[in-house]
Design a protein around this motif. Structure first.
Motif, short mmCIF file in Angstrom:
data_model
loop_
_atom_site.label_atom_id
_atom_site.label_comp_id
_atom_site.label_asym_id
_atom_site.label_seq_id
_atom_site.Cartn_x
_atom_site.Cartn_y
_atom_site.Cartn_z
N LEU A 94 41.06 -53.37 22.90
CA LEU A 94 41.99 -54.47 23.15
C LEU A 94 42.87 -54.10 24.33
O LEU A 94 43.52 -53.05 24.35
N ILE A 118 42.05 -61.69 16.07
CA ILE A 118 42.91 -61.32 17.19
C ILE A 118 43.38 -62.56 17.96
O ILE A 118 44.55 -62.62 18.40
N ALA A 137 37.09 -62.52 25.66
CA ALA A 137 36.49 -61.65 24.65
C ALA A 137 35.00 -61.51 24.94
O ALA A 137 34.34 -62.47 25.36
N LEU A 185 39.50 -58.55 25.05
CA LEU A 185 38.96 -57.82 23.91
C LEU A 185 37.47 -57.57 24.12
O LEU A 185 36.74 -58.47 24.54
N LYS A 221 35.95 -51.20 19.25
CA LYS A 221 36.72 -52.38 19.61
C LYS A 221 37.83 -51.95 20.56
O LYS A 221 38.58 -51.02 20.27
N PHE A 248 48.79 -59.70 25.35
CA PHE A 248 47.36 -59.47 25.15
C PHE A 248 46.55 -60.21 26.20
O PHE A 248 46.84 -61.36 26.55
N ARG A 263 42.75 -65.64 28.14
CA ARG A 263 42.33 -64.50 27.32
C ARG A 263 40.81 -64.52 27.19
O ARG A 263 40.22 -65.57 27.02
#
Length: 350
Positions: free
Chosen positions: A250, A195, A233, A154, A248, A151, A231
């Protein structure tokens, strides 16, 4: 456990606050009669509490204190204005009642942590109603997380149109207390936290503005968050968008997951989850999707939590972490854009 509170017994629930949002909770209770039994109600408007109690054969209590003295009440669902959440949750926990409180759990992270600590000390469930966790699209992602690869980032966009306060107390929220950052941001930030797991952001930057004059606080905001492991967001929330947007996205090293209209889940364009017929009516229009299943599933999760079963509710310190995050977001917005949030509206909405 006795027969009335055994693992399969319905949860005896009191609803505190019988105004705008409580209707969704009452309908959810009707949809889950095997899981929840409404036994009491309370509202400062006694007639409103009585009207809400009658369909369930419940008791309309004259005071919150009366609710807390009822031995048959196992848990309280608090659906009052934000400013009452912490004190009422604290009183309920001190009285030995489990708590499901409408978001946000409290106005400050300090209050939320005190609630989490008290619930832990007393062995009670302190849960927050982040309703939009509870559908098939979100459950699919959580349950199959390892399938999607590494991941990376986001994006959350949640935009609606409210032409002024939807409850009188919205109008009195000050810029310091926050409007959309307190009322609407918890939905999006809860998904971000879900998440991102146990990690809190290392950096938070927020910008906010006000476009409508019917309230004092901000009605539009953007938030950028950086998490460990590079990461990222982003969150965009608005009360000014006539065409509803709920999306949303991802990003993983193997592809992209997208939740459209809160319900349709796609992986690299391939549809994985579609809601039952009748859920999405006209999802770009206000009121164009049904939300009852979220609230009904949430009550089922509360029943499971109280009965000691696995559940998907944000509880205890996990719930408190979100309020601490909202504190950081509001602090950043005040530092970066307080003037914009209180200036006269930039444009008149149609």
């Amino acid at each position: 456990m006795n027969e009335q509170t055994g693992p399969q017994a319905p949860l005896n629930l009191a609803v505190i606050g019988c105004g705008r949002i409580s209707g969704a909770h009452f309908n959810a209770a009707k949809a889950r009669p095997d899981g929840v039994r409404i036994v009491a109600t309370h509202d400062i408007d006694a007639a409103q509490a009585q009207a809400a109690a009658e369909p369930f054969g419940a008791v309309a209590c004259a005071s919150f204190e009366d609710v807390l003295t009822m031995p048959e009440v196992e848990a309280v669902l608090i659906a009052t204005p934000n400013g009452f959440h912490a004190a009422q949750s604290m009183a309920a926990l001190q009285a030995g009642k489990h708590v499901l409180v409408e978001k946000p759990a409290a106005e400050t992270g300090e209050e939320a942590l005190a609630l989490a600590n008290l619930a832990s000390e007393k062995g009670l469930v302190f849960a927050v109603g982040h309703t939009f966790r509870h559908n098939d699209a979100v459950r699919y992602i959580v349950d199959r997380w390892e399938d999607f690869g590494k991941f990376r980032s986001l994006e959350v966009s949640s935009c609606v149109f409210w032409d002024g306060p939807q409850a009188p107390w919205w109008a009195t929220r000050t810029p310091e207390e926050g409007l959309i950052l307190s009322l609407f941001a918890p939905h999006s930030l809860d998904f971000v936290q879900l998440i991102m797991g146990e990690d809190d952001p290392v950096r938070v930057h927020a910008e906010a503005a006000r476009h409508q004059s019917g309230w004092q606080g901000e009605d539009e905001a953007m938030v950028l968050l950086a998490y460990p492991g590079r990461r990222l967001a982003s969150v965009h929330i608005s009360y000014n968008q006539p065409a509803v947007l709920d999306r949303k996205v991802l990003h993983f090293d193997k592809g992209v997951l997208e939740i459209e209209h809160g319900e349709i889940l796609r992986w690299n364009g391939e549809e994985l989850v579609h809601p039952p017929e009748g859920v999405l009516i006209d999802p770009r229009r206000m009121g164009g999707r049904t939300l009852g299943h979220y609230f009904a599933d949430q009550l089922s999760e509360m029943h499971a939590a109280v009965r000691g079963k696995p559940h998907r509710l944000p509880t205890g310190r996990d719930a408190a972490r979100l309020i601490a995050l909202i504190d950081r977001v509001k602090d950043s917005a005040r530092a970066n854009s307080a003037a914009d949030a209180i200036d006269p509206p930039l444009a008149d909405m149609p």
